[in-house]
Scaffold this motif. Structure first.
Motif, PDB file in Angstrom:
ATOM      1  N   THR A  74       0.830  -1.202  -0.015  1.00 35.86           N
ATOM      2  CA  THR A  74      -0.022   0.007  -0.039  1.00 35.86           C
ATOM      3  C   THR A  74       0.936   1.326   0.169  1.00 35.86           C
ATOM      4  O   THR A  74       0.337   2.235  -0.261  1.00 35.86           O
ATOM      5  N   ASP A  75       2.307   1.186   0.423  1.00 34.07           N
ATOM      6  CA  ASP A  75       2.990   2.078   0.326  1.00 34.07           C
ATOM      7  C   ASP A  75       2.400   3.201   1.301  1.00 34.07           C
ATOM      8  O   ASP A  75       2.740   4.542   1.248  1.00 34.07           O
ATOM      9  N   ALA A  76       2.268   2.807   2.522  1.00 32.69           N
ATOM     10  CA  ALA A  76       1.584   3.501   3.613  1.00 32.69           C
ATOM     11  C   ALA A  76       1.910   3.090   5.077  1.00 32.69           C
ATOM     12  O   ALA A  76       1.988   1.605   5.229  1.00 32.69           O
ATOM     13  N   ILE A  77       2.107   3.775   5.986  1.00 29.75           N
ATOM     14  CA  ILE A  77       2.501   3.104   7.394  1.00 29.75           C
ATOM     15  C   ILE A  77       1.727   3.994   8.201  1.00 29.75           C
ATOM     16  O   ILE A  77       1.453   5.233   8.239  1.00 29.75           O
ATOM     17  N   ALA A  78       1.159   3.363   9.164  1.00 29.21           N
ATOM     18  CA  ALA A  78       0.248   3.857  10.070  1.00 29.21           C
ATOM     19  C   ALA A  78       1.132   4.163  11.516  1.00 29.21           C
ATOM     20  O   ALA A  78       1.907   3.329  12.113  1.00 29.21           O
ATOM     21  N   LEU A  79       1.069   5.459  11.941  1.00 27.02           N
ATOM     22  CA  LEU A  79       1.610   5.750  13.248  1.00 27.02           C
ATOM     23  C   LEU A  79       0.429   5.819  14.300  1.00 27.02           C
ATOM     24  O   LEU A  79      -0.337   6.478  14.149  1.00 27.02           O
ATOM     25  N   VAL A  80       0.316   4.806  15.283  1.00 27.30           N
ATOM     26  CA  VAL A  80      -0.844   4.635  16.162  1.00 27.30           C
ATOM     27  C   VAL A  80      -0.349   4.982  17.582  1.00 27.30           C
ATOM     28  O   VAL A  80       0.320   4.673  17.967  1.00 27.30           O
ATOM     29  N   VAL A  81      -1.336   6.003  17.972  1.00 32.81           N
ATOM     30  CA  VAL A  81      -1.233   6.489  19.293  1.00 32.81           C
ATOM     31  C   VAL A  81      -2.277   6.141  20.232  1.00 32.81           C
ATOM     32  O   VAL A  81      -3.498   6.784  20.008  1.00 32.81           O
ATOM     33  N   PRO A  82      -2.534   5.008  20.896  1.00 33.86           N
ATOM     34  CA  PRO A  82      -3.453   4.601  21.841  1.00 33.86           C
ATOM     35  C   PRO A  82      -3.804   5.558  23.087  1.00 33.86           C
ATOM     36  O   PRO A  82      -3.822   5.164  24.168  1.00 33.86           O
ATOM     37  N   ALA A 132      -7.973  -5.295   7.345  1.00 32.38           N
ATOM     38  CA  ALA A 132      -7.962  -5.027   5.767  1.00 32.38           C
ATOM     39  C   ALA A 132      -6.842  -4.769   5.143  1.00 32.38           C
ATOM     40  O   ALA A 132      -6.683  -4.743   3.996  1.00 32.38           O
ATOM     41  N   HIS A 133      -5.708  -4.958   5.854  1.00 30.31           N
ATOM     42  CA  HIS A 133      -4.308  -4.720   5.361  1.00 30.31           C
ATOM     43  C   HIS A 133      -4.020  -3.381   4.429  1.00 30.31           C
ATOM     44  O   HIS A 133      -3.789  -3.450   3.437  1.00 30.31           O
ATOM     45  N   ARG A 134      -4.573  -2.411   5.078  1.00 31.98           N
ATOM     46  CA  ARG A 134      -4.428  -1.053   4.154  1.00 31.98           C
ATOM     47  C   ARG A 134      -3.069  -0.357   4.621  1.00 31.98           C
ATOM     48  O   ARG A 134      -2.828   0.750   3.999  1.00 31.98           O
TER      49      ARG A 134
END
Length: 348
Positions: A74-82, A132-134
Protein backbone atom coordinates in the motif's frame (compact mmCIF):
# COMPACT_ATOMS: atom_id res chain seq x y z
CA UNK A 1 11.75 15.07 -27.98
CA UNK A 2 12.95 11.56 -28.78
CA UNK A 3 12.95 8.46 -26.59
CA UNK A 4 15.08 5.37 -27.11
CA UNK A 5 13.03 2.17 -27.12
CA UNK A 6 15.03 -0.87 -26.11
CA UNK A 7 14.12 -4.38 -27.15
CA UNK A 8 14.27 -7.71 -25.41
CA UNK A 9 16.03 -10.84 -26.63
CA UNK A 10 13.43 -11.49 -29.33
CA UNK A 11 13.35 -7.93 -30.58
CA UNK A 12 10.07 -7.08 -28.78
CA UNK A 13 9.84 -3.49 -27.56
CA UNK A 14 9.98 -3.33 -23.76
CA UNK A 15 9.56 0.44 -23.30
CA UNK A 16 10.85 1.92 -20.05
CA UNK A 17 13.83 0.35 -18.25
CA UNK A 18 13.04 -2.46 -15.83
CA UNK A 19 14.18 -3.20 -12.30
CA UNK A 20 16.21 -6.12 -13.65
CA UNK A 21 18.06 -3.83 -16.05
CA UNK A 22 18.94 -1.45 -13.23
CA UNK A 23 20.23 -4.40 -11.20
CA UNK A 24 22.37 -5.61 -14.12
CA UNK A 25 23.82 -2.14 -14.73
CA UNK A 26 24.67 -1.72 -11.03
CA UNK A 27 26.01 -5.25 -10.70
CA UNK A 28 23.69 -6.13 -7.80
CA UNK A 29 20.63 -8.28 -7.22
CA UNK A 30 17.06 -7.25 -7.93
CA UNK A 31 16.24 -7.26 -4.21
CA UNK A 32 19.06 -4.79 -3.50
CA UNK A 33 17.67 -2.37 -6.09
CA UNK A 34 14.24 -2.71 -4.50
CA UNK A 35 15.65 -1.92 -1.06
CA UNK A 36 17.39 1.20 -2.33
CA UNK A 37 14.28 2.45 -4.14
CA UNK A 38 12.15 1.84 -1.04
CA UNK A 39 14.55 3.72 1.22
CA UNK A 40 15.69 0.78 3.33
CA UNK A 41 18.74 1.56 5.48
CA UNK A 42 19.87 -2.06 5.10
CA UNK A 43 22.16 -1.15 2.18
CA UNK A 44 25.73 0.12 2.25
CA UNK A 45 26.43 3.65 1.03
CA UNK A 46 28.67 2.28 -1.74
CA UNK A 47 25.94 -0.05 -3.03
CA UNK A 48 23.32 2.68 -2.75
CA UNK A 49 25.49 4.99 -4.87
CA UNK A 50 25.90 2.28 -7.55
CA UNK A 51 22.15 1.70 -7.76
CA UNK A 52 21.32 5.39 -7.81
CA UNK A 53 23.84 5.93 -10.61
CA UNK A 54 22.29 3.08 -12.62
CA UNK A 55 18.80 4.53 -12.06
CA UNK A 56 19.97 7.92 -13.33
CA UNK A 57 21.81 6.48 -16.37
CA UNK A 58 18.87 4.36 -17.48
CA UNK A 59 16.16 6.86 -16.58
CA UNK A 60 14.36 4.25 -14.48
CA UNK A 61 11.09 5.42 -12.92
CA UNK A 62 9.46 3.12 -10.30
CA UNK A 63 5.93 2.15 -11.23
CA UNK A 64 4.42 2.65 -7.82
CA UNK A 65 0.98 1.23 -8.62
CA UNK A 66 2.33 -1.91 -10.29
CA UNK A 67 4.86 -2.42 -7.51
CA UNK A 68 2.17 -2.11 -4.85
CA UNK A 69 -0.13 -4.58 -6.59
CA UNK A 70 2.63 -7.08 -7.28
CA UNK A 71 3.83 -7.09 -3.70
CA UNK A 72 0.43 -6.55 -2.06
CA UNK A 73 1.80 -3.21 -0.91
CA UNK A 74 0.00 0.00 0.00
CA UNK A 75 3.06 2.26 0.42
CA UNK A 76 1.56 3.52 3.67
CA UNK A 77 2.62 3.31 7.31
CA UNK A 78 0.34 3.95 10.28
CA UNK A 79 1.61 5.76 13.37
CA UNK A 80 -0.82 4.66 16.07
CA UNK A 81 -1.10 6.51 19.39
CA UNK A 82 -3.53 4.73 21.77
CA UNK A 83 -4.13 7.88 23.82
CA UNK A 84 -6.96 10.46 24.01
CA UNK A 85 -6.76 13.46 21.70
CA UNK A 86 -6.28 15.96 24.53
CA UNK A 87 -3.18 14.17 25.80
CA UNK A 88 -1.73 13.85 22.31
CA UNK A 89 -1.86 17.60 21.71
CA UNK A 90 -0.76 18.54 25.25
CA UNK A 91 2.32 16.31 25.42
CA UNK A 92 5.37 17.52 23.38
CA UNK A 93 6.70 13.94 23.32
CA UNK A 94 4.19 12.97 20.63
CA UNK A 95 4.87 15.89 18.29
CA UNK A 96 8.61 15.25 18.50
CA UNK A 97 8.03 11.58 17.75
CA UNK A 98 5.92 12.44 14.68
CA UNK A 99 8.63 14.85 13.50
CA UNK A 100 11.28 12.13 13.74
CA UNK A 101 9.19 9.56 11.88
CA UNK A 102 8.36 12.08 9.17
CA UNK A 103 12.03 12.94 8.71
CA UNK A 104 12.93 9.27 8.23
CA UNK A 105 10.21 8.81 5.61
CA UNK A 106 10.88 12.07 3.76
CA UNK A 107 13.04 10.47 1.07
CA UNK A 108 10.79 7.44 0.55
CA UNK A 109 7.45 6.98 -1.18
CA UNK A 110 5.79 5.90 2.05
CA UNK A 111 2.74 7.85 3.23
CA UNK A 112 2.37 8.39 6.98
CA UNK A 113 -1.09 7.96 8.50
CA UNK A 114 -1.51 9.32 12.04
CA UNK A 115 -4.17 7.49 14.03
CA UNK A 116 -5.36 8.22 17.57
CA UNK A 117 -7.09 5.33 19.33
CA UNK A 118 -7.92 6.59 22.81
CA UNK A 119 -11.31 4.93 23.29
CA UNK A 120 -13.08 1.65 22.49
CA UNK A 121 -14.86 3.01 19.40
CA UNK A 122 -11.63 4.31 17.87
CA UNK A 123 -9.86 1.05 18.64
CA UNK A 124 -12.61 -1.00 17.00
CA UNK A 125 -12.43 1.16 13.88
CA UNK A 126 -8.64 0.86 13.82
CA UNK A 127 -8.79 -2.93 14.20
CA UNK A 128 -11.04 -3.19 11.14
CA UNK A 129 -8.78 -0.89 9.15
CA UNK A 130 -5.68 -2.91 10.01
CA UNK A 131 -7.44 -6.24 9.35
CA UNK A 132 -8.07 -5.03 5.79
CA UNK A 133 -4.28 -4.69 5.35
CA UNK A 134 -4.50 -1.06 4.27
CA UNK A 135 -1.00 -0.30 5.55
CA UNK A 136 2.36 -2.02 5.10
CA UNK A 137 3.44 -1.56 8.70
CA UNK A 138 2.58 0.06 12.01
CA UNK A 139 4.47 2.20 14.51
CA UNK A 140 2.95 1.97 17.99
CA UNK A 141 3.65 4.75 20.46
CA UNK A 142 2.82 4.87 24.20
CA UNK A 143 2.09 1.24 24.94
CA UNK A 144 0.24 0.17 28.09
CA UNK A 145 0.44 -3.35 29.52
CA UNK A 146 -2.40 -5.51 28.29
CA UNK A 147 -3.07 -3.44 25.15
CA UNK A 148 -4.42 -5.91 22.52
CA UNK A 149 -3.10 -3.97 19.50
CA UNK A 150 0.39 -5.56 19.35
CA UNK A 151 -1.07 -9.07 19.49
CA UNK A 152 -3.62 -8.20 16.79
CA UNK A 153 -0.84 -7.01 14.50
CA UNK A 154 1.10 -10.22 15.15
CA UNK A 155 -1.96 -12.26 14.19
CA UNK A 156 -2.37 -10.23 10.99
CA UNK A 157 1.36 -10.62 10.16
CA UNK A 158 1.72 -6.84 9.83
CA UNK A 159 5.24 -5.54 10.56
CA UNK A 160 5.27 -3.48 13.74
CA UNK A 161 7.75 -1.47 15.80
CA UNK A 162 6.83 -0.09 19.21
CA UNK A 163 8.12 2.92 21.10
CA UNK A 164 9.03 1.69 24.55
CA UNK A 165 9.00 -1.96 25.47
CA UNK A 166 5.93 -3.45 27.15
CA UNK A 167 8.09 -5.60 29.45
CA UNK A 168 11.67 -6.71 29.97
CA UNK A 169 11.07 -9.74 27.71
CA UNK A 170 9.56 -7.76 24.80
CA UNK A 171 9.06 -9.93 21.70
CA UNK A 172 8.37 -7.19 19.15
CA UNK A 173 10.88 -4.84 17.57
CA UNK A 174 11.17 -1.87 19.94
CA UNK A 175 12.98 1.44 20.29
CA UNK A 176 13.29 2.93 23.77
CA UNK A 177 15.33 5.41 25.78
CA UNK A 178 17.34 4.45 28.85
CA UNK A 179 14.62 5.31 31.36
CA UNK A 180 16.35 3.61 34.28
CA UNK A 181 19.67 5.40 33.91
CA UNK A 182 18.01 8.74 33.24
CA UNK A 183 16.04 8.58 36.48
CA UNK A 184 19.00 7.30 38.47
CA UNK A 185 21.16 10.18 37.19
CA UNK A 186 18.47 12.69 38.17
CA UNK A 187 18.42 11.44 41.76
CA UNK A 188 22.23 11.30 41.93
CA UNK A 189 22.32 14.94 40.80
CA UNK A 190 19.87 15.98 43.52
CA UNK A 191 21.83 14.09 46.16
CA UNK A 192 25.04 15.76 45.00
CA UNK A 193 23.32 19.13 45.51
CA UNK A 194 22.69 18.21 49.14
CA UNK A 195 19.05 17.11 48.89
CA UNK A 196 18.18 14.33 51.35
CA UNK A 197 14.41 13.92 51.06
CA UNK A 198 13.80 13.33 47.37
CA UNK A 199 10.26 12.53 46.25
CA UNK A 200 9.09 11.24 42.87
CA UNK A 201 5.98 11.58 40.71
CA UNK A 202 5.79 8.50 38.52
CA UNK A 203 3.87 7.86 35.33
CA UNK A 204 1.18 5.16 35.16
CA UNK A 205 2.80 1.90 36.20
CA UNK A 206 1.13 -0.14 33.45
CA UNK A 207 3.65 1.62 31.17
CA UNK A 208 7.00 -0.16 31.27
CA UNK A 209 8.94 3.06 30.76
CA UNK A 210 7.30 4.53 33.86
CA UNK A 211 8.22 1.40 35.83
CA UNK A 212 11.84 1.76 34.73
CA UNK A 213 11.94 5.41 35.78
CA UNK A 214 10.63 4.42 39.18
CA UNK A 215 13.24 1.65 39.37
CA UNK A 216 15.94 4.18 38.49
CA UNK A 217 14.67 6.58 41.16
CA UNK A 218 14.80 3.82 43.78
CA UNK A 219 18.30 2.83 42.70
CA UNK A 220 19.44 6.44 42.99
CA UNK A 221 17.88 6.78 46.44
CA UNK A 222 19.53 3.57 47.67
CA UNK A 223 22.87 4.45 46.13
CA UNK A 224 22.98 7.85 47.84
CA UNK A 225 21.62 6.59 51.17
CA UNK A 226 18.56 8.87 50.95
CA UNK A 227 15.22 8.58 52.72
CA UNK A 228 13.25 5.71 51.11
CA UNK A 229 9.87 6.46 52.74
CA UNK A 230 7.01 5.11 50.51
CA UNK A 231 5.17 8.38 51.13
CA UNK A 232 7.77 10.04 48.90
CA UNK A 233 6.31 8.25 45.83
CA UNK A 234 3.09 9.31 44.09
CA UNK A 235 1.66 7.85 40.88
CA UNK A 236 0.21 10.14 38.19
CA UNK A 237 -0.72 9.96 34.50
CA UNK A 238 1.82 12.07 32.57
CA UNK A 239 -0.54 15.09 32.55
CA UNK A 240 -0.18 18.51 34.18
CA UNK A 241 -3.26 17.93 36.31
CA UNK A 242 -1.86 14.57 37.37
CA UNK A 243 1.32 16.33 38.45
CA UNK A 244 -0.70 18.80 40.54
CA UNK A 245 -2.66 16.07 42.32
CA UNK A 246 0.46 13.97 42.98
CA UNK A 247 2.36 16.99 44.34
CA UNK A 248 -0.45 17.76 46.80
CA UNK A 249 -0.38 14.15 47.99
CA UNK A 250 3.39 14.26 48.47
CA UNK A 251 3.22 17.48 50.50
CA UNK A 252 0.47 16.03 52.69
CA UNK A 253 2.53 12.92 53.44
CA UNK A 254 6.00 14.51 53.65
CA UNK A 255 5.82 18.30 53.97
CA UNK A 256 9.56 18.27 54.72
CA UNK A 257 10.57 17.04 51.26
CA UNK A 258 13.36 19.07 49.67
CA UNK A 259 13.40 17.74 46.08
CA UNK A 260 11.04 16.20 43.51
CA UNK A 261 11.85 14.09 40.46
CA UNK A 262 8.87 14.05 38.11
CA UNK A 263 8.78 11.38 35.40
CA UNK A 264 7.79 13.95 32.74
CA UNK A 265 8.23 17.67 32.18
CA UNK A 266 4.48 18.15 31.91
CA UNK A 267 3.94 16.60 35.37
CA UNK A 268 6.83 18.72 36.70
CA UNK A 269 4.97 21.79 35.44
CA UNK A 270 1.91 20.78 37.45
CA UNK A 271 4.07 20.11 40.50
CA UNK A 272 5.66 23.55 40.21
CA UNK A 273 2.26 25.28 40.46
CA UNK A 274 1.40 23.41 43.67
CA UNK A 275 4.82 24.08 45.21
CA UNK A 276 4.39 27.79 44.56
CA UNK A 277 0.85 27.77 45.93
CA UNK A 278 2.22 26.20 49.12
CA UNK A 279 4.87 28.90 49.48
CA UNK A 280 7.84 26.71 48.49
CA UNK A 281 10.57 28.43 46.50
CA UNK A 282 12.24 26.58 43.61
CA UNK A 283 15.07 25.62 44.00
CA UNK A 284 15.74 27.24 47.40
CA UNK A 285 13.22 25.16 49.35
CA UNK A 286 12.48 22.36 46.89
CA UNK A 287 14.57 21.36 43.87
CA UNK A 288 12.64 20.10 40.84
CA UNK A 289 13.73 17.80 37.99
CA UNK A 290 11.66 16.55 35.05
CA UNK A 291 12.06 14.01 32.27
CA UNK A 292 11.96 14.52 28.44
CA UNK A 293 13.76 17.88 28.13
CA UNK A 294 10.87 19.17 26.05
CA UNK A 295 9.99 22.78 25.25
CA UNK A 296 8.08 22.79 28.55
CA UNK A 297 11.38 22.45 30.45
CA UNK A 298 13.05 25.31 28.64
CA UNK A 299 10.12 27.71 29.03
CA UNK A 300 9.40 27.11 32.72
CA UNK A 301 10.38 29.70 35.34
CA UNK A 302 12.83 28.78 36.69
CA UNK A 303 14.04 26.75 33.71
CA UNK A 304 13.62 23.07 34.49
CA UNK A 305 16.47 20.61 34.95
CA UNK A 306 15.38 17.60 32.92
CA UNK A 307 16.49 14.22 31.60
CA UNK A 308 16.79 14.51 27.84
CA UNK A 309 15.56 11.55 25.88
CA UNK A 310 16.24 11.68 22.12
CA UNK A 311 12.59 11.59 21.10
CA UNK A 312 13.06 12.66 17.48
CA UNK A 313 15.89 10.16 17.06
CA UNK A 314 13.62 7.49 18.53
CA UNK A 315 11.02 8.31 15.87
CA UNK A 316 13.61 8.18 13.08
CA UNK A 317 15.00 4.89 14.37
CA UNK A 318 11.56 3.33 14.66
CA UNK A 319 10.76 4.27 11.06
CA UNK A 320 14.07 2.90 9.77
CA UNK A 321 13.59 -0.40 11.59
CA UNK A 322 10.04 -0.70 10.25
CA UNK A 323 11.17 -0.05 6.67
CA UNK A 324 13.69 -2.86 7.05
CA UNK A 325 10.97 -5.20 8.29
CA UNK A 326 8.68 -4.29 5.38
CA UNK A 327 11.33 -4.77 2.70
CA UNK A 328 12.87 -7.90 4.18
CA UNK A 329 11.61 -9.27 7.50
CA UNK A 330 14.35 -10.37 9.89
CA UNK A 331 14.00 -13.31 12.30
CA UNK A 332 15.74 -11.18 14.93
CA UNK A 333 13.59 -8.33 16.19
CA UNK A 334 15.85 -5.52 17.37
CA UNK A 335 15.57 -4.07 20.87
CA UNK A 336 17.23 -0.65 20.64
CA UNK A 337 17.82 1.49 23.75
CA UNK A 338 19.07 5.04 23.15
CA UNK A 339 21.00 6.93 25.85
CA UNK A 340 19.57 9.75 27.96
CA UNK A 341 21.34 12.85 29.27
CA UNK A 342 20.71 15.07 32.29
CA UNK A 343 20.40 18.75 31.31
CA UNK A 344 20.97 20.92 34.39
CA UNK A 345 19.11 24.23 34.66
CA UNK A 346 18.00 26.63 37.38
CA UNK A 347 15.31 24.48 39.05
CA UNK A 348 17.84 22.27 40.84
Amino acid sequence: MSRTIRTGNGGRATGLPTLEEVAARAGVGRGTVSRVINGSPRVSEETRALVEAAVAELGYVPNRAARALAGNRTDAIALVVPEPEDRFFAEPYFSEMVRGVGAALADTEMQLLLTLAGNDRERKTLAGYLAAHRVDGVLLVSMHAGDPLPDLLEQLSIPVVISGRRAADETLAAVDSDNFEGARAAVAHLAARGRRTVATITGPLDVYGAQRRLDGYRSGVAGAGLDADPRLTAVADFTEQGGRLAMRKLLEGRPDLDAVFAASDVMASGARHVLRESGRRIPDDVALVGFDDSAVARHMDPALTSVRQPTEEMGRTMARVLLEEIVGPSPERPQIVLPTELVVRDSS
